[in-house]
Design an enzyme around this catalytic site. Structure first.
Site, PDB file in Angstrom:
ATOM      1  CG  PHE A 174     -12.035  -0.557   3.067  1.00 36.15           C
ATOM      2  CD1 PHE A 174     -11.125  -1.262   3.842  1.00 36.15           C
ATOM      3  CD2 PHE A 174     -11.915  -0.632   1.681  1.00 36.15           C
ATOM      4  CE1 PHE A 174     -10.130  -2.023   3.259  1.00 36.15           C
ATOM      5  CE2 PHE A 174     -10.920  -1.398   1.086  1.00 36.15           C
ATOM      6  CZ  PHE A 174     -10.030  -2.096   1.887  1.00 36.15           C
ATOM      7  CB  VAL A 175      -9.723   4.950   2.323  1.00 37.30           C
ATOM      8  CG1 VAL A 175     -10.653   5.815   3.146  1.00 37.30           C
ATOM      9  CG2 VAL A 175      -8.527   4.509   3.160  1.00 37.30           C
ATOM     10  NE  ARG A 213      -2.187  -2.703  -4.651  1.00 38.79           N
ATOM     11  CZ  ARG A 213      -2.232  -2.964  -3.346  1.00 38.79           C
ATOM     12  NH1 ARG A 213      -2.134  -1.996  -2.478  1.00 38.79           N
ATOM     13  NH2 ARG A 213      -2.392  -4.201  -2.914  1.00 38.79           N
ATOM     14  CG  ASP A 273      -7.884   0.011  10.800  1.00 37.84           C
ATOM     15  OD1 ASP A 273      -8.466   0.618  11.715  1.00 37.84           O
ATOM     16  OD2 ASP A 273      -8.458  -0.867  10.125  1.00 37.84           O
ATOM     17  N   GLY A 319       0.773  -1.246   0.000  1.00 42.10           N
ATOM     18  CA  GLY A 319       0.000   0.000   0.000  1.00 42.10           C
ATOM     19  C   GLY A 319       0.796   1.284   0.000  1.00 42.10           C
TER      20      GLY A 319
END
Ligand code: 5GP
Length: 195
Positions: free
Chosen positions: A171-172, A184, A122, A63
């Site tokens: 949720f992103v 992405r 998170d 990510g």
């Protein structure tokens, strides 16, 4: 004449049908302009703090790869990079509560200034795992930079040194973050639309 302005992401889009979330609506949470401006501010703060040093930035795959690429290109200090891969949510949109190491760093970080680059914190499980793992190698220091901080974190007994944005518990996707490995490449950050 060609337009040299970067294309603007749409305000709303839907998840591709190849995903189990296919067809669900997404809305912009942070525009690419907001993200780029904040990344520049973070780079300035980090450059100031590490002036005259050569920290090693460790990107947490997958990510953080876009955030890391943008961040390091805005630094005005010497630096090195490496990457580590940790199990994330898989095809879920909530933490499974366990962290697994999938790919370790290659560099020797003993006596080095280490900066771990996360896309999002998170529950804090991943950064806690990473900090303990890095400290085993005897670095001079370990700092964290995350683009996004999602929750008030109860389980951390250390602070995240550099935070791009505090965001709500949604949720992103986009700007390196995926849903089922997709989306992405979006320049902006999107959240699932609440019905
Ligand atoms: P934590 O261990 O702090 O619960 O979760 C950290 C990792 O979970 C992040 O590096 C990221 O891979 C994944 N994650 C947490 N929240 C989100 C989210 O909203 N969207 C996406 N795509 N991944 C998330």
């Amino acid at each position: 004449m060609e337009c040299d302005v970067a294309p603007v992401d749409p305000q709303e889009l839907t998840v591709p049908v190849s995903s189990q979330f296919g067809g669900q609506a997404l809305e912009v949470l942070l525009t690419q302009e907001q993200i780029q401006q904040r990344v520049a501010e973070l780079a300035e703060e980090i450059s100031h703090r590490y002036q005259g040093k050569c920290p090693i930035f460790i990107g947490v795959l997958n990510g953080s790869f876009i955030f890391m690429a943008d961040l390091v290109r805005k630094l005005d200090i010497d630096f090195e990079v490496d990457f580590i891969k940790i199990s994330s949510y898989g095809s879920e949109t909530a933490s499974t509560g366990t962290v697994r190491l999938l790919k370790d760093i290659s560099a020797n970080i003993t006596d080095r200034e280490v900066i771990i680059v996360e896309d999002i914190v998170d529950t804090g499980l991943t950064v806690k795992f990473l900090r303990n793992r890095m400290l085993e190698a005897g670095p001079t220091s370990v700092a964290f930079v995350t683009l996004l901080l999602k929750n008030e974190i109860a389980i951390l007994d250390f602070s995240i040194d550099y935070v791009g944005f505090n965001i709500p518990d949604r949720f992103v996707v986009g700007y390196g973050l995926d849903v089922d490995q997709k989306l992405r490449g979006l320049g902006s950050l999107y959240a699932f639309k609440e019905s």
